[in-house]
Design a protein around this motif. Structure first.
Motif, PDB file in Angstrom:
ATOM      1  N   GLU A   5      20.973  33.195  19.339  1.00 47.72           N
ATOM      2  CA  GLU A   5      21.597  33.236  20.648  1.00 47.72           C
ATOM      3  C   GLU A   5      22.987  32.591  20.600  1.00 47.72           C
ATOM      4  O   GLU A   5      23.252  31.720  19.759  1.00 47.72           O
ATOM      5  N   PRO A   6      23.892  32.997  21.507  1.00 44.65           N
ATOM      6  CA  PRO A   6      25.189  32.329  21.596  1.00 44.65           C
ATOM      7  C   PRO A   6      25.041  30.840  21.885  1.00 44.65           C
ATOM      8  O   PRO A   6      24.079  30.412  22.531  1.00 44.65           O
ATOM      9  N   VAL A   7      25.985  30.071  21.388  1.00 50.88           N
ATOM     10  CA  VAL A   7      25.971  28.614  21.539  1.00 50.88           C
ATOM     11  C   VAL A   7      27.249  28.180  22.238  1.00 50.88           C
ATOM     12  O   VAL A   7      28.347  28.608  21.841  1.00 50.88           O
ATOM     13  N   ARG A   8      27.133  27.352  23.255  1.00 54.42           N
ATOM     14  CA  ARG A   8      28.317  26.775  23.891  1.00 54.42           C
ATOM     15  C   ARG A   8      28.701  25.512  23.126  1.00 54.42           C
ATOM     16  O   ARG A   8      27.865  24.657  22.853  1.00 54.42           O
ATOM     17  N   ILE A   9      29.989  25.424  22.764  1.00 51.50           N
ATOM     18  CA  ILE A   9      30.499  24.237  22.090  1.00 51.50           C
ATOM     19  C   ILE A   9      31.586  23.596  22.952  1.00 51.50           C
ATOM     20  O   ILE A   9      32.151  24.239  23.853  1.00 51.50           O
ATOM     21  N   ALA A  10      31.848  22.339  22.674  1.00 52.58           N
ATOM     22  CA  ALA A  10      32.923  21.604  23.352  1.00 52.58           C
ATOM     23  C   ALA A  10      33.879  21.047  22.303  1.00 52.58           C
ATOM     24  O   ALA A  10      33.454  20.681  21.198  1.00 52.58           O
ATOM     25  N   LEU A  11      35.141  20.988  22.645  1.00 52.36           N
ATOM     26  CA  LEU A  11      36.166  20.365  21.801  1.00 52.36           C
ATOM     27  C   LEU A  11      36.802  19.232  22.588  1.00 52.36           C
ATOM     28  O   LEU A  11      37.137  19.398  23.774  1.00 52.36           O
ATOM     29  N   TYR A  12      36.954  18.094  21.932  1.00 51.64           N
ATOM     30  CA  TYR A  12      37.644  16.954  22.535  1.00 51.64           C
ATOM     31  C   TYR A  12      39.038  16.881  21.938  1.00 51.64           C
ATOM     32  O   TYR A  12      39.198  16.647  20.740  1.00 51.64           O
ATOM     33  N   PRO A 182      39.207  19.614  12.012  1.00 51.16           N
ATOM     34  CA  PRO A 182      39.821  18.590  12.860  1.00 51.16           C
ATOM     35  C   PRO A 182      41.201  18.244  12.337  1.00 51.16           C
ATOM     36  O   PRO A 182      41.438  18.270  11.125  1.00 51.16           O
ATOM     37  N   ALA A 183      42.133  17.907  13.247  1.00 49.02           N
ATOM     38  CA  ALA A 183      43.508  17.760  12.791  1.00 49.02           C
ATOM     39  C   ALA A 183      44.285  16.751  13.613  1.00 49.02           C
ATOM     40  O   ALA A 183      43.916  16.394  14.736  1.00 49.02           O
ATOM     41  N   SER A 184      45.385  16.310  12.994  1.00 49.14           N
ATOM     42  CA  SER A 184      46.411  15.494  13.648  1.00 49.14           C
ATOM     43  C   SER A 184      47.758  16.046  13.184  1.00 49.14           C
ATOM     44  O   SER A 184      48.491  15.411  12.447  1.00 49.14           O
ATOM     45  N   PHE A 185      48.072  17.269  13.614  1.00 49.91           N
ATOM     46  CA  PHE A 185      49.252  17.985  13.129  1.00 49.91           C
ATOM     47  C   PHE A 185      50.519  17.428  13.771  1.00 49.91           C
ATOM     48  O   PHE A 185      50.552  17.138  14.969  1.00 49.91           O
ATOM     49  N   THR A 186      51.578  17.322  12.978  1.00 52.99           N
ATOM     50  CA  THR A 186      52.871  16.945  13.544  1.00 52.99           C
ATOM     51  C   THR A 186      53.373  18.077  14.435  1.00 52.99           C
ATOM     52  O   THR A 186      52.973  19.238  14.297  1.00 52.99           O
ATOM     53  N   VAL A 187      54.293  17.746  15.339  1.00 56.92           N
ATOM     54  CA  VAL A 187      54.822  18.762  16.256  1.00 56.92           C
ATOM     55  C   VAL A 187      55.609  19.850  15.526  1.00 56.92           C
ATOM     56  O   VAL A 187      55.367  21.049  15.746  1.00 56.92           O
ATOM     57  N   PRO A 188      56.554  19.505  14.630  1.00 59.06           N
ATOM     58  CA  PRO A 188      57.316  20.585  13.980  1.00 59.06           C
ATOM     59  C   PRO A 188      56.461  21.504  13.120  1.00 59.06           C
ATOM     60  O   PRO A 188      56.642  22.724  13.152  1.00 59.06           O
ATOM     61  N   THR A 189      55.526  20.955  12.349  1.00 54.03           N
ATOM     62  CA  THR A 189      54.678  21.821  11.520  1.00 54.03           C
ATOM     63  C   THR A 189      53.689  22.589  12.382  1.00 54.03           C
ATOM     64  O   THR A 189      53.331  23.728  12.064  1.00 54.03           O
ATOM     65  N   GLY A 190      53.249  21.980  13.479  1.00 60.54           N
ATOM     66  CA  GLY A 190      52.344  22.683  14.379  1.00 60.54           C
ATOM     67  C   GLY A 190      53.005  23.886  15.020  1.00 60.54           C
ATOM     68  O   GLY A 190      52.427  24.984  15.064  1.00 60.54           O
ATOM     69  N   LYS A 191      54.223  23.701  15.524  1.00 66.21           N
ATOM     70  CA  LYS A 191      54.939  24.819  16.140  1.00 66.21           C
ATOM     71  C   LYS A 191      55.139  25.961  15.157  1.00 66.21           C
ATOM     72  O   LYS A 191      55.058  27.142  15.515  1.00 66.21           O
ATOM     73  N   ALA A 212      39.566  20.970  16.551  1.00 61.43           N
ATOM     74  CA  ALA A 212      39.867  19.942  17.556  1.00 61.43           C
ATOM     75  C   ALA A 212      41.050  19.120  17.051  1.00 61.43           C
ATOM     76  O   ALA A 212      41.074  18.720  15.889  1.00 61.43           O
ATOM     77  N   ALA A 213      42.015  18.847  17.940  1.00 63.17           N
ATOM     78  CA  ALA A 213      43.280  18.265  17.484  1.00 63.17           C
ATOM     79  C   ALA A 213      43.711  17.075  18.326  1.00 63.17           C
ATOM     80  O   ALA A 213      43.340  16.950  19.491  1.00 63.17           O
ATOM     81  N   GLN A 214      44.524  16.237  17.714  1.00 63.67           N
ATOM     82  CA  GLN A 214      45.227  15.175  18.425  1.00 63.67           C
ATOM     83  C   GLN A 214      46.402  15.784  19.194  1.00 63.67           C
ATOM     84  O   GLN A 214      46.982  16.798  18.774  1.00 63.67           O
ATOM     85  N   VAL A 215      46.775  15.125  20.320  1.00 61.11           N
ATOM     86  CA  VAL A 215      47.842  15.674  21.144  1.00 61.11           C
ATOM     87  C   VAL A 215      48.694  14.572  21.763  1.00 61.11           C
ATOM     88  O   VAL A 215      48.186  13.497  22.105  1.00 61.11           O
ATOM     89  N   GLY A 216      50.007  14.822  21.884  1.00 62.63           N
ATOM     90  CA  GLY A 216      50.876  13.977  22.700  1.00 62.63           C
ATOM     91  C   GLY A 216      51.493  12.806  21.971  1.00 62.63           C
ATOM     92  O   GLY A 216      51.518  12.728  20.738  1.00 62.63           O
ATOM     93  N   GLN A 217      51.977  11.857  22.774  1.00 63.26           N
ATOM     94  CA  GLN A 217      52.645  10.662  22.261  1.00 63.26           C
ATOM     95  C   GLN A 217      51.624   9.548  22.079  1.00 63.26           C
ATOM     96  O   GLN A 217      50.925   9.176  23.021  1.00 63.26           O
ATOM     97  N   HIS A 218      51.558   8.985  20.873  1.00 61.84           N
ATOM     98  CA  HIS A 218      50.544   7.988  20.539  1.00 61.84           C
ATOM     99  C   HIS A 218      51.145   6.585  20.533  1.00 61.84           C
ATOM    100  O   HIS A 218      52.361   6.399  20.414  1.00 61.84           O
ATOM    101  N   GLU A 219      50.247   5.586  20.618  1.00 65.14           N
ATOM    102  CA  GLU A 219      50.683   4.187  20.654  1.00 65.14           C
ATOM    103  C   GLU A 219      51.487   3.783  19.434  1.00 65.14           C
ATOM    104  O   GLU A 219      52.341   2.896  19.513  1.00 65.14           O
ATOM    105  N   ASP A 220      51.211   4.395  18.285  1.00 70.15           N
ATOM    106  CA  ASP A 220      51.909   3.996  17.057  1.00 70.15           C
ATOM    107  C   ASP A 220      53.260   4.685  16.919  1.00 70.15           C
ATOM    108  O   ASP A 220      53.942   4.507  15.908  1.00 70.15           O
ATOM    109  N   GLY A 221      53.659   5.499  17.907  1.00 72.49           N
ATOM    110  CA  GLY A 221      54.976   6.117  17.895  1.00 72.49           C
ATOM    111  C   GLY A 221      55.016   7.566  17.457  1.00 72.49           C
ATOM    112  O   GLY A 221      56.040   8.233  17.632  1.00 72.49           O
TER     113      GLY A 221
END
Length: 279
Positions: A5-12, A182-191, A212-221
């Protein structure tokens, strides 16, 4: 043979910071939101427990797997929710004193049923001036990992692994139904590359790719690209969470789609070993 059967998944999609306790709170909240939304499994990004480019500051939080408080809390939350979790990755202290960038597959009883250490180290100098030397602290993994899960046979990979098609060819040879990236891609390589490479890997493996990926501006800069994706075996994007904000998104995985695609385009069955000796 009955089709699953189909499975519902979630991404954070996360904006992970430098405080593991606060990051663990966010992960637990994501598990609960996924369960409330009817998902059978949650996928989280690379470095879900700590994202800190200041290695001296972050070092006190990097501990052995058995002592990691973020892993313990996610295992408890998975058990309480009755939900599988593909915990994208955590920084783990190895016995030899080096770090591993390690992903964990946690079942609905809170048991770790598989783990994978990232094989390919992100050592680059970008045109933007960003410089990354992952191998200065992290040791690469040396084995391919697959495991049974609610989405079928799941292959494990992490972020920069995306750029090395031989790994995905091997996961395709193992007939994975889905691959977690799972990823933490930089903005230029992601684009430049994120969408096209994820779609290509799904097509090559004739499998769902769940990223599932990291997004936005992080505390470490740092800034990360986001756009957590679910791609089906034909290369169609089923979910794109955008590049603006964290949150939980949902997609439905239909196992029948894998058989349809492999029947129309049997590239896995037709694949031949490429000779390596000179002509």
């Amino acid at each position: 043979m009955t089709t699953p059967e189909p499975v519902r998944i979630a991404l954070y999609q996360a904006t992970t910071g430098i405080d593991p306790a606060r990051n663990a709170d966010d992960l637990v909240a994501a598990v609960r939101e996924a369960q409330a939304g009817g998902a059978g499994m949650l996928f989280t990004p690379e470095m879900s427990g700590l994202l800190d480019r200041d290695r001296a500051r972050g070092a006190r939080h990097v501990v052995a797997e058995g002592d990691n408080p973020v892993l313990a809390r996610v295992r408890d939350a998975a058990r309480e929710a009755g939900l599988w979790v593909a915990l994208g990755s955590l920084a783990i202290l190895r016995d030899d004193g080096r770090y591993a960038n390690r992903s964990f597959l946690i079942d609905a009883d809170g048991k770790v049923v598989a783990s994978y250490d990232k094989m390919h180290m992100f050592d680059v100098d970008l045109a933007t001036g960003e410089s990354w030397r992952e191998s200065n602290a992290y040791a690469p993994g040396d084995r391919i990992v697959t495991a049974d899960s609610p989405v079928g046979r799941l292959g494990l990979a992490i972020c920069y692994d995306l750029r090395f098609p031989a790994l995905f060819g091997a996961l395709g040879d193992r007939r994975c139904d889905a691959i977690a990236l799972p990823a933490s891609f930089t903005v230029p390589t992601g684009k430049a590359h994120w969408h096209v490479m994820l779609r290509a890997r799904a097509i090559e493996a004739s499998a769902f790719v769940i990223a599932a990926a990291q997004v936005g501006q992080h505390e470490d800069g740092r800034s990360t690209y986001g756009h957590s994706l679910v791609v089906d075996p034909w290369g169609e994007v089923l979910l794109d969470m955008g590049g603006e904000r964290p949150g939980v998104g949902f997609a439905d995985i239909d196992p029948a789609r894998i058989g349809e695609v492999r029947g129309q385009l049997p590239s896995l069955a037709n694949r031949r070993k490429i000779p390596t000796s000179p002509a």
